[in-house]
Design a protein around this motif. Structure first.
Motif, short mmCIF file in Angstrom:
data_model
loop_
_atom_site.label_atom_id
_atom_site.label_comp_id
_atom_site.label_asym_id
_atom_site.label_seq_id
_atom_site.Cartn_x
_atom_site.Cartn_y
_atom_site.Cartn_z
N ARG A 1 3.17 8.59 24.22
CA ARG A 1 3.02 7.20 24.57
C ARG A 1 2.04 7.26 25.77
NH1 ARG A 1 8.61 4.90 25.45
NH2 ARG A 1 7.43 3.08 25.88
N ARG A 2 1.74 8.21 26.49
CA ARG A 2 0.80 7.76 27.72
C ARG A 2 -0.69 7.34 27.17
NH1 ARG A 2 1.01 11.30 32.14
NH2 ARG A 2 -1.33 11.40 31.80
N LEU A 3 -1.27 6.26 28.02
CA LEU A 3 -2.21 5.56 27.56
C LEU A 3 -3.48 6.58 27.43
CD1 LEU A 3 -3.78 3.11 27.04
CD2 LEU A 3 -4.07 2.86 29.49
N ASP A 4 -3.60 7.55 28.27
CA ASP A 4 -4.77 8.55 27.96
C ASP A 4 -4.80 9.22 26.59
OD1 ASP A 4 -2.37 10.19 28.82
OD2 ASP A 4 -3.75 11.34 30.30
N ASN A 5 -3.45 9.54 26.21
CA ASN A 5 -3.24 10.04 24.95
C ASN A 5 -3.61 9.23 23.75
OD1 ASN A 5 -1.97 12.50 23.06
ND2 ASN A 5 -0.59 10.73 22.45
N VAL A 6 -3.20 7.83 23.89
CA VAL A 6 -3.36 6.91 22.96
C VAL A 6 -4.81 6.70 22.77
CG1 VAL A 6 -2.87 4.54 22.37
CG2 VAL A 6 -1.28 5.65 23.23
N VAL A 7 -5.42 6.68 24.05
CA VAL A 7 -7.13 6.69 23.57
C VAL A 7 -7.68 7.79 22.95
CG1 VAL A 7 -9.28 6.56 25.21
CG2 VAL A 7 -7.33 5.16 26.18
N TYR A 8 -7.08 9.01 23.26
CA TYR A 8 -7.49 10.19 22.63
C TYR A 8 -7.20 9.89 21.07
CZ TYR A 8 -7.38 14.84 20.66
OH TYR A 8 -7.25 15.99 19.91
N ARG A 9 -5.82 9.71 20.82
CA ARG A 9 -5.57 9.57 19.41
C ARG A 9 -6.46 8.32 18.64
NH1 ARG A 9 -2.73 13.98 17.65
NH2 ARG A 9 -0.77 14.45 19.11
N LEU A 10 -6.91 7.39 19.44
CA LEU A 10 -7.77 6.50 18.83
C LEU A 10 -8.97 6.77 18.38
CD1 LEU A 10 -6.61 3.20 20.69
CD2 LEU A 10 -6.00 3.82 18.33
N GLY A 11 -9.51 8.04 19.10
CA GLY A 11 -10.78 8.73 18.96
C GLY A 11 -11.80 8.04 19.83
N LEU A 12 -11.29 7.49 21.04
CA LEU A 12 -12.23 6.96 21.90
C LEU A 12 -12.54 8.05 23.00
CD1 LEU A 12 -10.38 3.51 22.56
CD2 LEU A 12 -12.58 3.89 21.47
N GLY A 13 -11.88 9.11 23.12
CA GLY A 13 -12.38 10.30 23.73
C GLY A 13 -12.28 11.37 22.64
N ASP B 1 -21.60 6.13 18.88
CA ASP B 1 -21.09 6.63 17.66
C ASP B 1 -19.93 6.06 16.98
OD1 ASP B 1 -23.57 8.12 17.56
OD2 ASP B 1 -22.64 10.09 18.61
N ILE B 2 -19.09 5.60 17.88
CA ILE B 2 -17.75 5.24 17.20
C ILE B 2 -18.01 3.99 16.56
CG2 ILE B 2 -15.25 4.59 17.91
CD1 ILE B 2 -15.57 6.11 20.38
N LYS B 3 -18.78 2.90 17.20
CA LYS B 3 -18.87 1.59 16.68
C LYS B 3 -19.80 1.93 15.47
CE LYS B 3 -20.21 -1.64 19.41
NZ LYS B 3 -20.77 -2.56 20.35
N TRP C 1 1.10 5.65 13.38
CA TRP C 1 1.88 4.63 14.50
C TRP C 1 0.79 3.78 15.37
CZ3 TRP C 1 1.54 5.74 19.65
CH2 TRP C 1 0.89 6.90 20.30
N LEU C 2 -0.65 4.15 14.72
CA LEU C 2 -1.68 3.38 15.22
C LEU C 2 -2.54 3.03 14.42
CD1 LEU C 2 -2.65 6.00 18.20
CD2 LEU C 2 -1.50 4.00 18.47
N SER C 3 -3.31 1.76 14.64
CA SER C 3 -4.35 1.39 13.90
C SER C 3 -5.64 0.98 14.61
CB SER C 3 -4.00 0.15 13.10
OG SER C 3 -3.48 -0.77 14.11
N PHE C 4 -6.85 1.17 14.05
CA PHE C 4 -8.07 1.01 14.93
C PHE C 4 -9.08 0.40 14.25
CE2 PHE C 4 -11.95 2.91 16.74
CZ PHE C 4 -11.86 2.44 17.84
N ASP C 5 -9.79 -0.56 14.74
CA ASP C 5 -11.00 -1.17 14.23
C ASP C 5 -12.28 -0.64 14.98
OD1 ASP C 5 -12.91 -2.89 13.26
OD2 ASP C 5 -12.15 -4.64 13.91
N ALA C 6 -13.10 0.16 14.39
CA ALA C 6 -13.88 0.62 15.24
C ALA C 6 -15.27 -0.11 15.54
CB ALA C 6 -14.72 1.75 13.99
N THR D 1 -10.87 -1.81 19.11
CA THR D 1 -9.55 -2.25 19.30
C THR D 1 -8.63 -1.45 18.38
OG1 THR D 1 -10.49 -4.41 19.97
CG2 THR D 1 -8.15 -4.13 19.46
N GLY D 2 -7.48 -1.09 19.40
CA GLY D 2 -6.44 -0.27 18.64
C GLY D 2 -5.21 -1.18 18.81
#
Length: 208
Positions: free
Chosen positions: A98-110, A159-161, A172-177, A181-182
């Motif tokens: 649940r750490r924010l850095d892990n969530v950002v990674y899971r969303l593909g932002l990093g 590239d993500i956009k 457990w996550l959703s994401f709009d490229a 926004t996730g």
């Protein structure tokens, strides 16, 4: 803050498995572990049979290194998990997930957790519309994690956009490229964590 400054691939070789510390390189033929699977050092190929303590220690080190967490903070998550209802080992991994850095990674932002941590540290991320630059911030169900409106045009997110980055998004996550926004649809379960960690060994180590 103390941090590991050595070669990331050396950590994967020491643990004998991929920790996905180098982003895309870990999925390619250039992966160092594939070329040199033995542990680093001159005695890497001739190590003796590991003791029970050594096996437990290696499992803890694997988890710490995969998430990029040092001992003091990792022990804190264990202490928090021990006070919660349920299985201590699973609770601990869910807290770290649940750490924010892990969530950002899971969303593909990093492309790696280290990169995601840097994105958070540099103030590129908001949670529920508020700036958050603390990588250890724990998200909750319903939280909206997004790239700050003034940062969405950064080259790192281009590239993500454009939809050129493929991400295995957990349930457990959703994401709009398009809007970068996730949303945390629900808290993660143990089955959502794809790392090969035997958390019961870590609990046994800390319980001694």
């Amino acid at each position: 803050m103390a941090k590991y400054t050595g070669a990331d691939c050396r950590l994967c070789r020491r643990e004998g498995c991929k920790l996905f510390l180098k982003g895309e390189k870990c999925y390619s033929a250039k992966c160092t572990l594939a070329k040199r699977p033995q542990a680093p050092g001159q005695h890497g190929t001739g190590r003796k049979k590991a003791s029970g303590y050594a096996i437990q220690l290696r499992e803890k080190q694997k988890a710490k290194r995969a998430y990029g967490i040092l001992e003091k903070q990792f022990k804190m998550y264990y202490d928090m998990a021990e006070k919660q209802r349920g299985v201590t080992g699973e609770n601990m991994l869910i807290l770290i997930e649940r750490r924010l850095d892990n969530v950002v990674y899971r969303l593909g932002l990093g492309s790696s957790r280290a990169m995601a941590r840097q994105i958070v540290n540099h103030g590129h991320i908001t949670v529920n519309g508020k700036n958050v630059n603390i990588p250890s911030y724990l998200v909750k169900a319903g939280d909206v994690v997004a790239v700050k409106s003034t940062k969405v045009d950064k080259p790192v997110f281009a590239d993500i956009k454009a939809g050129n980055v493929k991400v295995n998004l957990p349930e457990w996550l959703s994401f709009d490229a398009a809007t970068l926004t996730g949303k945390v649809e629900k808290l993660p379960a143990r089955s959502d964590i794809d790392l090969t960690i035997q958390e019961h060994l870590i609990v046994e180590l800390y319980s001694k």
